[in-house]
Each structure stands twice: as structure tokens, then as C-alpha cells.
Design a protein around this motif. Structure first.
Motif, short mmCIF file in Angstrom:
data_model
loop_
_atom_site.label_atom_id
_atom_site.label_comp_id
_atom_site.label_asym_id
_atom_site.label_seq_id
_atom_site.Cartn_x
_atom_site.Cartn_y
_atom_site.Cartn_z
N ILE A 1 -20.66 -9.80 -42.21
CA ILE A 1 -20.84 -9.08 -43.46
C ILE A 1 -21.97 -9.75 -44.24
N SER A 2 -22.57 -9.03 -45.15
CA SER A 2 -23.66 -9.61 -45.94
C SER A 2 -23.38 -9.37 -47.41
N GLY A 3 -24.02 -10.19 -48.21
CA GLY A 3 -23.87 -10.09 -49.65
C GLY A 3 -24.77 -11.08 -50.33
N SER B 1 -29.26 -14.58 -54.12
CA SER B 1 -30.03 -14.64 -52.88
C SER B 1 -29.16 -14.09 -51.76
N ARG B 2 -29.79 -13.40 -50.83
CA ARG B 2 -29.05 -12.75 -49.76
C ARG B 2 -28.47 -13.77 -48.78
N HIS B 3 -27.29 -13.47 -48.27
CA HIS B 3 -26.60 -14.37 -47.36
C HIS B 3 -25.72 -13.54 -46.45
N SER B 4 -25.50 -13.99 -45.22
CA SER B 4 -24.57 -13.29 -44.33
C SER B 4 -23.49 -14.26 -43.87
#
Length: 65
Positions: free
Chosen positions: A13-15, A25-28
Motif C-alpha cells: 500500500i502507499s501513502g 512525502s510519499r512512502h510505500s
């Protein structure tokens, strides 16, 4: 190895990670996938299973000797 559980279908999942100063900042996140020997349809087979499915007993593991 694929990061998808063959029992429940759980995958990455990403968020956003949000810092204390509210910067985004984007992270998975990947599930904890383990390759285990399990009994599937009466035969021993290696499957990719998340640790949640192993802990709740959704997969019958075999003991390797």
C-alpha cells in the motif's frame, strides 16, 4: 519475490509519511510475506503467505525434516 499473500491477497500500500512539521512525502509499505511449505489440496507446496495468515491459522504448515 512477489509482495502479495496467496491466501488473503494482501499487497503493498502507499501513502504519505507526515513529519512533525506536517511535511508530506510519499512512502510505500509492504506486508511481511514469508515463503513457507504448506499443505494445499492435500499436497505439499511452497506458497507466499503473510504472517497474519500464518498466525491466525489460515494455512496448514508442514514441518521440514
Amino acid at each position: 519475490m512477489a509482495f502479495v499473500c496467496e491466501i488473503c491477497g494482501k499487497g503493498p500500500i502507499s501513502g504519505n509519511t507526515v513529519s512533525h512539521s506536517n511535511r508530506h512525502s510519499r512512502h510505500s509499505w509492504s506486508p511481511n510475506i514469508q515463503r513457507v511449505r504448506a499443505i494445499v489440496d492435500g499436497k505439499v507446496k511452497c506458497v507466499n503467505v503473510c504472517t497474519r495468515c500464518m498466525r491466525t491459522g489460515k494455512v496448514n504448515r508442514t514441518i521440514s525434516k
